[in-house]
Every structure is written in structure tokens, then in C-alpha cells.
Design an enzyme around this catalytic site. Structure first.
Site, PDB file in Angstrom:
ATOM      1  N   TYR A   1     -10.167  40.255  13.191  1.00 42.98           N
ATOM      2  CA  TYR A   1     -11.624  40.174  13.135  1.00 42.98           C
ATOM      3  C   TYR A   1     -12.095  39.552  11.824  1.00 42.98           C
ATOM      4  O   TYR A   1     -12.893  38.600  11.820  1.00 42.98           O
ATOM      5  CB  TYR A   1     -12.208  41.578  13.283  1.00 42.98           C
ATOM      6  CG  TYR A   1     -13.704  41.659  13.095  1.00 42.98           C
ATOM      7  CD1 TYR A   1     -14.579  41.293  14.113  1.00 42.98           C
ATOM      8  CD2 TYR A   1     -14.253  42.121  11.893  1.00 42.98           C
ATOM      9  CE1 TYR A   1     -15.953  41.374  13.948  1.00 42.98           C
ATOM     10  CE2 TYR A   1     -15.619  42.206  11.718  1.00 42.98           C
ATOM     11  CZ  TYR A   1     -16.471  41.836  12.744  1.00 42.98           C
ATOM     12  OH  TYR A   1     -17.830  41.912  12.567  1.00 42.98           O
TER      13      TYR A   1
ATOM     14  N   SER B   1     -20.011  38.167   8.866  1.00 43.48           N
ATOM     15  CA  SER B   1     -19.943  39.573   8.476  1.00 43.48           C
ATOM     16  C   SER B   1     -19.656  39.650   6.982  1.00 43.48           C
ATOM     17  O   SER B   1     -19.115  38.700   6.397  1.00 43.48           O
ATOM     18  CB  SER B   1     -18.811  40.266   9.252  1.00 43.48           C
ATOM     19  OG  SER B   1     -18.512  41.535   8.708  1.00 43.48           O
TER      20      SER B   1
END
Length: 266
Positions: free
Chosen positions: A160, A147
């Protein structure tokens, strides 16, 4: 002789973890559309039914496994069953993830451990049990999904974002260690992509707004002025799985509409 792109994966087999939704599903579908045999692995109970639906017209060859990709016995058996069904493995794609919200104080230990189990351990297990089969075939491609939050964060994504940074380093180790076997490993770093996970994130940050209003806010700092589509990330995954990216390994490929390139100060 180079195959046309429409059939470039004919005779190849892909194992897609997180393949029952979002980026994983879009990528699995595209690989199958271009001739690959595909196994999709998902935590959803409908994964085998989804695979049957994708294969219903007889043009795609897809099988599905429902289970927890952070559990060694499940991953080992799913890989063994895939190899038995299709005869080998050539492509591993690791895209399973959960996206809890919270800073370091708010994130409890169980959430931290579960995020690492799903987002990182599933990749380790897939490569641990899958890479030997790629070696048997003389090489292949491993694609991980990280990401933009591997390096640049919004608030309250402690667990995360930390896993996403770890994915980049993990992929580097794969590239360095497995190159001698003809295996390439690269990671995709998407920005905001319209997926079920993105919708979950939007609802968690809504503060009274609709999901569409949250999406509009996420798109505002993006130079392309929109969120990405899972199908666009799938095209990048297919490129990295193919011989067209033959000199690419150990790299991060960002697909964020220009977000990280932009410094918005007004």
C-alpha cells in the site's frame, strides 16, 4: 464574473474513480452539490443505484458505473459513456485504493500486483483515456489521492505505502507534461480519515481491541486529537478542482491533523 461557491462547477463534468465510498463518494457528492455533472466509478455492484439515489431529488446530476478500474476496456468505455452523456470532461479524480496489510516477506506476489493494479494502474488508465477530453475542453484539473504513508509509514503496509509514494511521482509527471494544455494535477495526502478503508485497517490491527479503541490510538499522536472526516478531504478536492487553485499544480496537499508536523517522543 466569478460564480458563487455553491454553483462553482455548473457546466463542468467530473469523473470520480473510487466514487462509491469514502473520500471518493464524499468528493463526488460535494462536486455534484456545487453544480457539477458527476460520474462515479466503483467496484461495488450498487454503484449505479447509488448514483440514482444521489440524483433522486433532481438537484444533483450523477451517473454510476460498476466495474474494475484497473481494466482498460472498462475505463475506456466508462469515460466514453460519460462524455456521451454529459458532453465532455473537466475534472478527473482518482481515489480508488485497496489497503492490504503485510511486510515484504508476508506480501505475496498476487497481493503486490493487485495493489498496484487498483491503486496505480487505475490512475494511469483514467488519465490515459480521460486527459484527451480535458484537452478538448481547453484544460481542467486532475486530483489524485495518495496518503501520508507515501513518505512516513506504520508497520506492515509494504504494498500500500509503495503505491502511495508512486502516486506522488505520477502526479508530478501529469503536472509537468499536461501544463501546456491548461491541465493542473495535484495530489491529496490524507492522514487517518474515517472511511470504510480505515475501518478495514482498524479491524486488521485490532489485536482484540474494538474499532473505536484502534481509532483512539490512531488519534493519540495527532495534534488535533482526532481522525479526519471524508467531508473535510472533499472540501480540499473541490478547492483543487476549482479555479480558486489556479496556480497550484504538481503539489502534495497534506490533510492529517498535524501528524507529520509532530514529533511525539513521550
Amino acid at each position: 464574473m466569478t460564480r458563487p461557491i455553491e454553483r462553482e462547477f455548473e457546466g463542468k463534468t467530473a469523473f470520480v474513480v473510487g466514487g462509491s465510498s469514502g473520500i471518493g463518494l464524499a468528493s463526488a457528492t460535494l462536486l455534484a452539490d456545487r453544480g457539477a455533472n458527476v460520474a462515479i466509478i466503483g467496484h461495488s455492484t450498487n454503484t449505479p443505484a447509488l448514483a440514482a439515489e444521489l440524483s433522486a431529488d433532481g438537484k444533483r446530476k450523477v451517473i454510476g458505473f460498476n466495474g474494475d478500474a484497473s481494466q482498460a476496456d472498462f475505463v475506456r468505455q466508462a469515460i466514453a459513456d460519460t462524455v456521451a452523456h454529459f458532453g465532455g470532461l473537466d475534472i478527473l479524480m482518482c481515489s480508488a485504493a485497496i489497503h492490504p496489510l503485510g511486510n515484504v516477506i508476508e506480501t505475496d506476489e498476487a497481493t503486490w500486483d493487485r495493489t498496484f493494479a487498483v491503486n496505480i494502474k487505475s490512475m494511469y488508465l483514467t488519465c490515459h483515456y480521460g486527459a484527451p477530453h480535458l484537452i478538448e475542453r481547453g484544460g481542467g484539473s486532475i486530483i489524485t489521492v495518495s496518503s501520508v504513508q507515501a513518505t512516513s509509514n506504520t508497520p506492515n503496509v509494504c504494498a500500500y505505502a509503495t503505491t502511495k509514494g508512486a502516486i506522488v511521482t505520477f502526479t508530478h509527471t501529469l503536472a509537468v507534461d499536461l501544463a501546456k494544455h491548461g491541465i493542473r494535477a495535484n495530489t491529496i495526502c490524507p492522514g487517518s480519515i474515517i472511511t470504510p478503508m480505515q475501518e478495514h485497517f482498524a479491524k486488521g490491527n485490532a489485536d482484540g481491541r474494538s474499532v473505536e479503541e484502534v481509532y483512539a490510538g490512531l488519534a493519540r499522536p495527532v495534534p488535533l486529537q482526532r481522525l479526519g472526516e471524508a467531508s473535510e478531504i472533499a472540501e480540499l478536492a473541490a478547492f483543487l478542482a476549482s479555479p480558486r487553485s489556479g496556480f497550484c499544480t504538481g503539489s502534495e496537499f497534506t490533510a492529517d491533523g498535524g501528524l507529520l508536523a509532530s514529533l511525539r517522543i513521550v
